[in-house]
Scaffold this motif. Sequence first.
Motif, PDB file in Angstrom:
ATOM      1  N   LYS A 124      -6.481   5.229  -0.123  1.00  0.00           N
ATOM      2  CA  LYS A 124      -7.854   4.799   0.143  1.00  0.00           C
ATOM      3  C   LYS A 124      -8.757   5.963   0.527  1.00  0.00           C
ATOM      4  CE  LYS A 124      -6.675   3.388   4.886  1.00  0.00           C
ATOM      5  NZ  LYS A 124      -6.627   2.241   5.827  1.00  0.00           N
ATOM      6  N   SER A 125      -8.182   7.097   0.913  1.00  0.00           N
ATOM      7  CA  SER A 125      -8.976   8.281   1.237  1.00  0.00           C
ATOM      8  C   SER A 125      -9.681   8.851   0.010  1.00  0.00           C
ATOM      9  CB  SER A 125      -8.085   9.358   1.860  1.00  0.00           C
ATOM     10  OG  SER A 125      -7.039   9.726   0.978  1.00  0.00           O
TER      11      SER A 125
ATOM     12  N   SER B 270     -19.246   1.564   4.475  1.00  0.00           N
ATOM     13  CA  SER B 270     -17.833   1.944   4.558  1.00  0.00           C
ATOM     14  C   SER B 270     -17.050   0.823   5.224  1.00  0.00           C
ATOM     15  CB  SER B 270     -17.665   3.231   5.350  1.00  0.00           C
ATOM     16  OG  SER B 270     -17.984   3.012   6.724  1.00  0.00           O
TER      17      SER B 270
ATOM     18  N   GLU C  72      -5.668  -0.065  -3.029  1.00  0.00           N
ATOM     19  CA  GLU C  72      -4.724   1.041  -2.897  1.00  0.00           C
ATOM     20  C   GLU C  72      -3.348   0.628  -3.397  1.00  0.00           C
ATOM     21  OE1 GLU C  72      -3.747   3.941   0.736  1.00  0.00           O
ATOM     22  OE2 GLU C  72      -2.856   1.963   1.000  1.00  0.00           O
TER      23      GLU C  72
ATOM     24  N   GLY D 202     -11.398   6.938  -2.043  1.00  0.00           N
ATOM     25  CA  GLY D 202     -12.443   5.994  -2.412  1.00  0.00           C
ATOM     26  C   GLY D 202     -13.775   6.307  -1.765  1.00  0.00           C
TER      27      GLY D 202
ATOM     28  N   PRO E 292       0.828  -1.211   0.000  1.00  0.00           N
ATOM     29  CA  PRO E 292       0.000   0.000   0.000  1.00  0.00           C
ATOM     30  C   PRO E 292       0.858   1.255   0.000  1.00  0.00           C
ATOM     31  CG  PRO E 292      -0.848  -1.595   1.558  1.00  0.00           C
ATOM     32  CD  PRO E 292       0.476  -2.124   1.081  1.00  0.00           C
TER      33      PRO E 292
ATOM     34  N   LYS F 263     -16.665  -0.329  -5.737  1.00  0.00           N
ATOM     35  CA  LYS F 263     -15.864   0.743  -5.131  1.00  0.00           C
ATOM     36  C   LYS F 263     -15.486   1.732  -6.227  1.00  0.00           C
ATOM     37  CE  LYS F 263     -13.242   2.277  -1.593  1.00  0.00           C
ATOM     38  NZ  LYS F 263     -13.830   2.641  -0.285  1.00  0.00           N
TER      39      LYS F 263
ATOM     40  N   GLU G  43      -9.790  -2.534   0.575  1.00  0.00           N
ATOM     41  CA  GLU G  43      -9.273  -1.181   0.377  1.00  0.00           C
ATOM     42  C   GLU G  43      -7.750  -1.162   0.315  1.00  0.00           C
ATOM     43  OE1 GLU G  43     -12.469   2.081   2.051  1.00  0.00           O
ATOM     44  OE2 GLU G  43     -10.843   1.448   3.374  1.00  0.00           O
ATOM     45  N   LYS G  44      -7.111  -1.913   1.198  1.00  0.00           N
ATOM     46  CA  LYS G  44      -5.646  -1.945   1.196  1.00  0.00           C
ATOM     47  C   LYS G  44      -5.117  -2.520  -0.116  1.00  0.00           C
ATOM     48  CE  LYS G  44      -4.779  -2.315   6.187  1.00  0.00           C
ATOM     49  NZ  LYS G  44      -4.207  -3.180   7.263  1.00  0.00           N
TER      50      LYS G  44
ATOM     51  N   SER H 107      -0.206   3.749   3.556  1.00  0.00           N
ATOM     52  CA  SER H 107      -0.488   3.257   4.902  1.00  0.00           C
ATOM     53  C   SER H 107       0.734   3.225   5.795  1.00  0.00           C
ATOM     54  CB  SER H 107      -1.084   1.843   4.808  1.00  0.00           C
ATOM     55  OG  SER H 107      -0.130   0.953   4.273  1.00  0.00           O
TER      56      SER H 107
ATOM     57  N   ILE I 277     -13.331   4.949  -7.216  1.00  0.00           N
ATOM     58  CA  ILE I 277     -12.102   5.581  -6.758  1.00  0.00           C
ATOM     59  C   ILE I 277     -11.921   6.902  -7.487  1.00  0.00           C
ATOM     60  CG2 ILE I 277      -9.617   5.275  -6.490  1.00  0.00           C
ATOM     61  CD1 ILE I 277     -10.241   2.202  -6.900  1.00  0.00           C
TER      62      ILE I 277
END
Length: 324
Positions: free
Chosen positions: A193-194, A169, A186, A196, A96, A317, A182-183, A99, A319
């Motif tokens: 991920k912010s 979420s 990303e 998405g 990622p 999802k 999400e990870k 992260s 993005i």
Amino acid sequence: MKEKNAQNPRSIDPMAFFSEAKKGGGLPSPSLSASKRKRGSSSSSRSASLKLAVLLVLVSASFFLLGRMSSTSTTTTETSSASSPPSPTSSLSLVPSSSGSSEEFVVNIVTLSLRPRVFFLPGFADPAHASALADATEPKLSPSTLALRPGEKAEDKAGIRTSDGVFVSAAEDPSGFLAAVEKKVEALTGIPKSHGEAFNVLRYKPGGRYETHYDYFADSEYGPQASQRVATLIVYLKTPPPDSGGETCFPLAEAEGEELAAGVRDYRACSGRLRVPPTRPGDAVLFYNLHPNSTTDRRSMHGGCEVLAGSKWVATKWIRNEKI
């Protein structure tokens, strides 16, 4: 719009590929509808070249999504799409981007199209947790709605999207399944991920469909947008029996010239040379709605074909290119 599978050697017929995957028979390479790849002594070198080409495309896409892709990279991507058939499965180890974790993810990738960019991700998510998420969200479902253009009313779009859904979420999923997805996405796209939106969990019963549409919002139709949907990830949670519909179709995949200019005349038809059937819980499809230069990609038009039996559950999802 007439299909030109027989005339266009770049047309993709993934049905045999996906039917084998659906039955658990492994993940063979996608086939070409007009010309089958010859087996022989040259297959190994061609396969290696194709894998290298796909890796280069994916690396270029990551740089684009981070705002670093140059115009030269864009040209290379278009050239590759005109000369290379879909690649066999490639595996990438990814970390990622935002992260701060050293955790690695191995992602299997099958390139289905480069115009638009469409990738099949077998085994992307845990199948047991995928099915469990569908069960957990079922009591919360309500009829799906659509974004409206200025002046439109909900009744104007009745029947376009016949599914039930709910937004969830990652923070609302106690199992950690959505956080893990999400990870991974990303790591694959390079987008934090912010950027998405919340996952849209959707159920399509028999007769359920989604007419062809774009996931981006054209300024000319919806007004100025603060950000755009760069990419779309579809994770299968539960899938219908084989050959029971529910494909995601891309009617303008590989279209060019007059065919691209004409666009789609029947938005309800499950048309196009690229149709991706729902395979197994945990498999996923990733496609891009924008070109590498951030302009909208007309070939990214897609739709959900009618489910004929059983039900199709997905977690979608979207993005964006800006933080939400």
